[in-house]
Design a protein around this motif. Structure first.
Motif, PDB file in Angstrom:
ATOM      1  N   PHE A 100       0.844  -1.336  -0.251  1.00 27.99           N
ATOM      2  CA  PHE A 100      -0.035  -0.013   0.013  1.00 27.99           C
ATOM      3  C   PHE A 100       1.030   1.188   0.036  1.00 27.99           C
ATOM      4  N   ASN A 101       0.728   2.271  -1.075  1.00 24.19           N
ATOM      5  CA  ASN A 101       1.456   3.209  -1.045  1.00 24.19           C
ATOM      6  C   ASN A 101       0.798   4.794  -0.932  1.00 24.19           C
ATOM      7  N   GLY A 102      -0.704   4.453  -0.505  1.00 30.59           N
ATOM      8  CA  GLY A 102      -1.402   5.675  -0.177  1.00 30.59           C
ATOM      9  C   GLY A 102      -1.296   6.425   1.172  1.00 30.59           C
ATOM     10  N   LEU A 103      -2.331   6.975   1.451  1.00 30.62           N
ATOM     11  CA  LEU A 103      -2.129   7.540   2.926  1.00 30.62           C
ATOM     12  C   LEU A 103      -3.002   6.879   3.861  1.00 30.62           C
ATOM     13  N   TYR A 104      -3.077   7.309   5.078  1.00 33.18           N
ATOM     14  CA  TYR A 104      -3.921   6.484   6.149  1.00 33.18           C
ATOM     15  C   TYR A 104      -4.526   7.616   6.845  1.00 33.18           C
ATOM     16  N   HIS A 105      -5.570   7.089   7.628  1.00 32.46           N
ATOM     17  CA  HIS A 105      -6.238   7.802   8.461  1.00 32.46           C
ATOM     18  C   HIS A 105      -6.674   6.750   9.976  1.00 32.46           C
ATOM     19  N   VAL A 106      -6.029   7.269  11.143  1.00 27.99           N
ATOM     20  CA  VAL A 106      -6.248   6.696  12.156  1.00 27.99           C
ATOM     21  C   VAL A 106      -7.573   6.850  12.974  1.00 27.99           C
ATOM     22  N   LEU A 107      -8.621   6.165  13.231  1.00 30.47           N
ATOM     23  CA  LEU A 107      -9.835   6.599  13.759  1.00 30.47           C
ATOM     24  C   LEU A 107      -9.690   6.476  15.390  1.00 30.47           C
ATOM     25  N   GLY A 108      -8.597   5.778  15.778  1.00 32.21           N
ATOM     26  CA  GLY A 108      -8.566   5.733  17.240  1.00 32.21           C
ATOM     27  C   GLY A 108      -9.577   4.952  17.825  1.00 32.21           C
ATOM     28  N   GLY A 109     -10.067   3.779  17.154  1.00 33.39           N
ATOM     29  CA  GLY A 109     -11.071   2.857  17.812  1.00 33.39           C
ATOM     30  C   GLY A 109     -12.032   2.405  16.740  1.00 33.39           C
ATOM     31  N   ALA A 110     -13.086   1.803  17.340  1.00 32.50           N
ATOM     32  CA  ALA A 110     -14.398   1.307  16.242  1.00 32.50           C
ATOM     33  C   ALA A 110     -15.597   1.672  17.196  1.00 32.50           C
ATOM     34  N   ILE A 111     -16.657   1.884  16.563  1.00 30.77           N
ATOM     35  CA  ILE A 111     -17.965   2.005  17.211  1.00 30.77           C
ATOM     36  C   ILE A 111     -18.218   0.684  17.858  1.00 30.77           C
ATOM     37  N   SER A 112     -18.622   0.826  19.361  1.00 34.26           N
ATOM     38  CA  SER A 112     -18.895   0.150  20.040  1.00 34.26           C
ATOM     39  C   SER A 112     -19.767   0.189  21.246  1.00 34.26           C
ATOM     40  N   PRO A 113     -21.047   0.298  21.142  1.00 34.99           N
ATOM     41  CA  PRO A 113     -22.000   0.557  22.068  1.00 34.99           C
ATOM     42  C   PRO A 113     -21.871   0.040  23.282  1.00 34.99           C
ATOM     43  N   ILE A 114     -21.426  -1.155  23.361  1.00 31.14           N
ATOM     44  CA  ILE A 114     -21.251  -1.900  24.551  1.00 31.14           C
ATOM     45  C   ILE A 114     -20.064  -1.325  25.524  1.00 31.14           C
ATOM     46  N   GLU A 115     -18.778  -0.674  24.868  1.00 29.75           N
ATOM     47  CA  GLU A 115     -17.900   0.078  25.592  1.00 29.75           C
ATOM     48  C   GLU A 115     -18.028   1.705  25.585  1.00 29.75           C
ATOM     49  N   GLY A 116     -19.617   1.946  25.065  1.00 30.03           N
ATOM     50  CA  GLY A 116     -19.595   3.445  25.367  1.00 30.03           C
ATOM     51  C   GLY A 116     -18.917   4.259  24.060  1.00 30.03           C
ATOM     52  N   ILE A 117     -18.603   3.298  23.073  1.00 29.10           N
ATOM     53  CA  ILE A 117     -17.885   4.288  22.019  1.00 29.10           C
ATOM     54  C   ILE A 117     -18.654   4.379  20.931  1.00 29.10           C
ATOM     55  N   GLY A 118     -18.940   5.815  20.557  1.00 31.17           N
ATOM     56  CA  GLY A 118     -19.819   6.214  19.542  1.00 31.17           C
ATOM     57  C   GLY A 118     -18.930   6.865  18.448  1.00 31.17           C
ATOM     58  N   PRO A 119     -19.379   7.014  17.143  1.00 34.33           N
ATOM     59  CA  PRO A 119     -18.940   7.910  16.553  1.00 34.33           C
ATOM     60  C   PRO A 119     -18.196   9.285  16.761  1.00 34.33           C
ATOM     61  N   GLU A 120     -18.891   9.941  17.796  1.00 34.47           N
ATOM     62  CA  GLU A 120     -18.362  11.031  18.208  1.00 34.47           C
ATOM     63  C   GLU A 120     -17.008  10.739  18.872  1.00 34.47           C
ATOM     64  N   GLN A 121     -16.637   9.634  19.518  1.00 33.61           N
ATOM     65  CA  GLN A 121     -15.321   9.589  20.076  1.00 33.61           C
ATOM     66  C   GLN A 121     -14.186   9.156  19.132  1.00 33.61           C
TER      67      GLN A 121
END
Length: 198
Positions: A100-121
């Motif tokens: 892969f020779n493109g660029l990246y974007h690191v989200l810092g996690g994944a959506i997980s309602p059980i862990e209280g992680i929504g898109p806003e996190q």
């Protein structure tokens, strides 16, 4: 069994790390005791330096020792493709493939309602800002092939649709429920080659 407070504190410190149980923490603590003073000082300095000197790349959200990471500054990379990943350790796994020779974007996690992680996190606003650049032609969703990763990929594909950018998902050469950081180079290469449009 009695242990002096400093060693108990060190064992407790190691146990706070993911995947380190009581026995491993104890083994690590006693290994530190056997090390030369200079090696222990270097180890302690490395821990302090990581917390003090590392920052988040203002472009891709990867960890870096400068405002913009080396990957984002690399003029030889294809700026028309952005690969979205959950964590920096996934970026390391992708880079090991040398495919892969493109660029990246690191989200810092994944959506997980059980862990209280929504898109806003997650680091989604900065991704959307990057997609407003007309140079970007494809977004590769390389989130983990588990429930949280799939939910995140689906959410992002719907969010990005209005941009008119081609959105692909890495193929499932990776085991469902697995994490990118544990995949070998061949599996990741096949997953990249077999990505599909979402």
């Amino acid at each position: 069994m009695y242990l002096p407070e400093p060693i108990v504190n060190l064992i407790d410190g190691f146990q706070r790390l993911p995947g380190i149980g009581a026995k491993t923490a104890q083994r690590l603590a006693f290994t530190i005791l056997k090390m030369d003073d200079e090696d222990v000082a270097d180890f302690a300095q490395a821990l302090i330096q990581v917390k003090r000197d590392l920052k988040i790349c203002t472009v891709c959200q990867n960890i870096s020792d400068q405002d913009i990471c080396d990957i984002c500054q690399d003029k030889s990379r294809d700026t028309s493709i952005i690969c979205v990943i959950q964590e920096t350790k996934d970026l390391i796994a992708m880079e090991r493939t040398r495919e892969f020779n493109g660029l990246y974007h690191v989200l810092g996690g994944a959506i997980s309602p059980i862990e209280g992680i929504g898109p806003e996190q997650l680091k989604i606003p900065s991704l959307l800002e990057r997609l407003s650049d007309e140079k970007v032609k494809e977004l590769i969703l390389a989130t983990n092939p588990n429930m949280e990763g799939e939910a995140t990929a689906m959410y992002l594909s719907r969010l990005v649709k209005p941009f008119g950018i081609k959105v692909t998902r890495i193929a499932h050469g990776l085991p469902v429920g697995g994490d990118l950081e544990y995949a070998d180079e061949v599996t990741l290469t096949k997953a990249l080659e077999g990505r599909r449009e979402v």
